[in-house]
Design a protein around this motif. Structure first.
Motif, mmCIF file in Angstrom:
data_model
loop_
_atom_site.group_PDB
_atom_site.id
_atom_site.type_symbol
_atom_site.label_atom_id
_atom_site.label_comp_id
_atom_site.label_asym_id
_atom_site.label_seq_id
_atom_site.Cartn_x
_atom_site.Cartn_y
_atom_site.Cartn_z
ATOM 1 N N ALA A 38 6.185 0.520 -18.048
ATOM 2 C CA ALA A 38 7.418 0.835 -18.182
ATOM 3 C C ALA A 38 7.967 2.053 -19.016
ATOM 4 N N ARG A 39 6.513 2.410 -20.327
ATOM 5 C CA ARG A 39 6.305 3.178 -20.746
ATOM 6 C C ARG A 39 5.654 4.032 -20.469
ATOM 7 N N ASN A 40 4.603 4.136 -18.958
ATOM 8 C CA ASN A 40 3.719 5.130 -19.057
ATOM 9 C C ASN A 40 3.287 5.297 -17.243
ATOM 10 N N SER A 41 2.940 6.420 -17.282
ATOM 11 C CA SER A 41 2.857 6.502 -14.704
ATOM 12 C C SER A 41 2.273 4.827 -14.360
ATOM 13 N N LEU A 42 1.950 4.699 -13.240
ATOM 14 C CA LEU A 42 0.954 4.133 -12.910
ATOM 15 C C LEU A 42 -0.084 5.003 -12.934
ATOM 16 N N SER A 43 -0.345 5.766 -12.783
ATOM 17 C CA SER A 43 -1.764 6.227 -12.671
ATOM 18 C C SER A 43 -2.327 5.798 -13.899
ATOM 19 N N ALA A 44 -1.181 6.420 -15.425
ATOM 20 C CA ALA A 44 -2.114 6.042 -16.218
ATOM 21 C C ALA A 44 -2.750 4.782 -16.658
ATOM 22 N N LEU A 45 -1.511 3.676 -15.974
ATOM 23 C CA LEU A 45 -2.406 2.331 -15.970
ATOM 24 C C LEU A 45 -3.554 2.135 -15.100
ATOM 25 N N ALA A 50 -9.751 1.139 -15.709
ATOM 26 C CA ALA A 50 -10.948 1.648 -15.334
ATOM 27 C C ALA A 50 -11.257 1.713 -15.930
ATOM 28 N N GLN A 51 -11.009 2.607 -16.904
ATOM 29 C CA GLN A 51 -11.364 2.623 -18.594
ATOM 30 C C GLN A 51 -12.367 1.221 -18.907
ATOM 31 N N LEU A 52 -11.043 0.192 -18.924
ATOM 32 C CA LEU A 52 -11.248 -1.069 -19.258
ATOM 33 C C LEU A 52 -12.927 -1.719 -18.816
ATOM 34 N N LEU A 53 -12.403 -1.798 -17.504
ATOM 35 C CA LEU A 53 -13.679 -2.226 -17.180
ATOM 36 C C LEU A 53 -15.076 -1.657 -17.525
ATOM 37 N N GLY A 54 -15.207 -0.282 -17.593
ATOM 38 C CA GLY A 54 -16.526 0.205 -17.877
ATOM 39 C C GLY A 54 -16.749 -0.274 -19.101
#
Length: 170
Positions: A38-45, A50-54
């Motif tokens: 809600a605070r960020n874009s879908l792209s940011a999520l 992707a970063q969390l998987l790394g």
């Protein structure tokens, strides 16, 4: 050359948000991620995921490295220690496929077919179980051994998975 699967870059603000999410149960994690969206874009999520998987891959690799170091410090030969069968994200995803549809009742507490166990998240064990399942071969329980260290009974979860496989093919 491609980057390793352990690369990640998470902004400090996102790390702060994730600190409050990571220890929460699934329903609260979802609510927190909905607020993030809600605070960020879908792209940011998607970037965050992707970063969390790394990061998850890096944490698993660091745990493997630390376990290997501990084994070596305890006197195990380095070439033996590096073969330790430890959980990974890849193993855990294979474990989801193994456990799908298998009723865990009657399986041992450490069954490869029981979601979330060390065996269910180990890439070596889950690969072996999936191979045995695809070839309709026996897969032995990793919880019970004879005096020589050999498994003594077939895995209950594997038997259940083969039964499910036969039912769906019929």
């Amino acid at each position: 050359m491609s980057k390793p699967a352990t690369d990640y870059a998470i902004a400090a603000a996102d790390a702060k948000d994730l600190l409050g999410i990571v220890l929460a149960p699934a329903d609260i994690r979802r609510q927190a991620l909905e607020l993030y969206l809600a605070r960020n874009s879908l792209s940011a999520l998607l970037d965050l995921f992707a970063q969390l998987l790394g990061m998850a891959n890096a944490v698993a690799e660091n745990c493997r490295a630390m376990a290997e170091l501990i084994l070596i410090e305890e006197g195990m030969h380095p070439h033996t220690a590096e073969k330790a069968n430890l959980p990974t994200m890849f193993g855990a995803l294979q474990g989801v496929l193994l456990a799908a549809g298998v009723d865990p009742r009657g399986t041992c507490a450490s069954c490869a077919y029981r979601l979330g166990t060390p065996a269910n998240t180990s890439p070596i064990t889950t690969t072996e179980a999936r191979h045995c399942q695809s070839e309709l071969q026996k897969f032995f329980c990793h919880a019970e051994f004879d005096e020589a260290g050999e498994p003594i009974k077939q895995c209950v979860g594997h038997a259940k998975a083969l039964h499910l496989q036969r039912e769906t093919q019929a």
